[in-house]
Motif scaffolding. Structure first.
Motif, PDB file in Angstrom:
ATOM      1  N   VAL A  85       3.904   6.233  49.766  1.00  0.00           N
ATOM      2  CA  VAL A  85       4.261   7.282  48.795  1.00  0.00           C
ATOM      3  C   VAL A  85       3.812   6.866  47.393  1.00  0.00           C
ATOM      4  O   VAL A  85       3.237   7.671  46.648  1.00  0.00           O
ATOM      5  N   THR A  86       4.022   5.596  47.048  1.00  0.00           N
ATOM      6  CA  THR A  86       3.571   5.111  45.738  1.00  0.00           C
ATOM      7  C   THR A  86       2.054   5.270  45.590  1.00  0.00           C
ATOM      8  O   THR A  86       1.569   5.776  44.571  1.00  0.00           O
ATOM      9  N   GLU A  87       1.311   4.847  46.620  1.00  0.00           N
ATOM     10  CA  GLU A  87      -0.163   4.966  46.573  1.00  0.00           C
ATOM     11  C   GLU A  87      -0.589   6.420  46.450  1.00  0.00           C
ATOM     12  O   GLU A  87      -1.496   6.757  45.692  1.00  0.00           O
ATOM     13  N   LYS A  90      -0.121   7.987  43.052  1.00  0.00           N
ATOM     14  CA  LYS A  90      -1.202   7.604  42.132  1.00  0.00           C
ATOM     15  C   LYS A  90      -2.473   8.381  42.446  1.00  0.00           C
ATOM     16  O   LYS A  90      -3.132   8.927  41.571  1.00  0.00           O
ATOM     17  N   ALA A  91      -2.843   8.409  43.722  1.00  0.00           N
ATOM     18  CA  ALA A  91      -4.101   9.042  44.126  1.00  0.00           C
ATOM     19  C   ALA A  91      -4.111  10.531  43.813  1.00  0.00           C
ATOM     20  O   ALA A  91      -5.139  11.083  43.422  1.00  0.00           O
ATOM     21  N   TYR A  92      -2.964  11.198  43.987  1.00  0.00           N
ATOM     22  CA  TYR A  92      -2.933  12.655  43.844  1.00  0.00           C
ATOM     23  C   TYR A  92      -2.218  13.118  42.574  1.00  0.00           C
ATOM     24  O   TYR A  92      -2.123  14.324  42.326  1.00  0.00           O
ATOM     25  N   GLY A  93      -1.697  12.169  41.791  1.00  0.00           N
ATOM     26  CA  GLY A  93      -1.002  12.537  40.552  1.00  0.00           C
ATOM     27  C   GLY A  93       0.291  13.298  40.777  1.00  0.00           C
ATOM     28  O   GLY A  93       0.482  14.393  40.247  1.00  0.00           O
ATOM     29  N   LEU A  94       1.188  12.723  41.567  1.00  0.00           N
ATOM     30  CA  LEU A  94       2.424  13.427  41.946  1.00  0.00           C
ATOM     31  C   LEU A  94       3.663  12.776  41.348  1.00  0.00           C
ATOM     32  O   LEU A  94       3.718  11.564  41.178  1.00  0.00           O
TER      33      LEU A  94
END
Ligand code: MLT
Length: 202
Positions: A85-87, A90-94
């Motif tokens: 979820v953390t990754e 970051k990847a999707y800007g959530l």
């Protein structure tokens, strides 16, 4: 490269939190997409596939028998999913997502609330049971949790779901626990309860 096979759908404009969709045993990342769209229109959807296989059926953690969990694996997998979820954030800007989990997916979400409370903004738990006998004392202040149980559920005893609701409340979560006269499968009433509950989280 993100560490779970998953589907992602970006937010569609409205100010709703992202959802983390967590399927039941034998499901996959596609199962809860339409449910997620229905109960929280416009939310970004993050939907991983459980990595544990039980006779070829994906799950989120190992079990020794129905309703008997390998708690060491529950801990490992809940942490692994929280890291994903953390990754993905970051990847999707959530923002932190609200989990929407059914059965085994609800159980891993409950374990994440206890072990990694920062990973989730809240959770809708459908047919959840107590995932860990001795969970650490988490601080769930400010997190909304909807639990919908089935009074005729052959897998989850009423006493067990009540115990989970009580332990989440005593950790500070704002818990709404509904017990329906149904079994393990979802009903129209589940849908109605979720629509109402998610409408209050915008
Ligand atoms: C579990 O293993 O998480 C529960 O028994 C629910 C299920 O997946 O059947």
């Amino acid at each position: 490269e993100l560490t779970f096979i998953h589907r992602f759908e970006p937010a569609a404009g409205l100010n709703r939190p992202p959802l983390l969709l967590l399927h039941g045993t034998g499901g996959d990342e596609n199962d809860l997409i339409s449910l997620g769209r229905m109960v929280s229109p416009g939310s970004a959807l993050l939907s991983p596939r459980g990595k544990v296989l039980e006779n070829g059926m994906p799950r989120f953690f190992r079990r020794l028998a129905e309703g008997v969990f390998d708690e060491e694996d529950v801990r490992l997998r809940a942490n692994e999913l929280a890291d994903f979820v953390t990754e993905a954030r970051k990847a999707y800007g959530l923002e932190a997502p609200v989990a929407l989990g059914f059965s085994n997916g609800a159980n891993i979400a409950a374990a994440m609330l206890m072990l990694r409370p920062e990973a989730l903004a809240g959770a809708a738990l459908l047919r959840a049971m107590v995932p860990l006998r001795d969970a650490p004392k988490a601080d769930l202040t400010g997190k909304r949790v909807l639990m919908v149980s089935g009074l005729k559920d052959p897998i989850v005893q009423a006493e067990n779901s009540a115990r989970l609701a009580a332990s989440l409340s005593s950790a500070g979560a704002d818990v709404q626990h509904e017990a329906l006269p149904t079994g393990h499968g979802l009903s129209q009433t589940d849908l109605q309860l979720m629509l109402k509950w998610f409408a209050g989280s915008g």
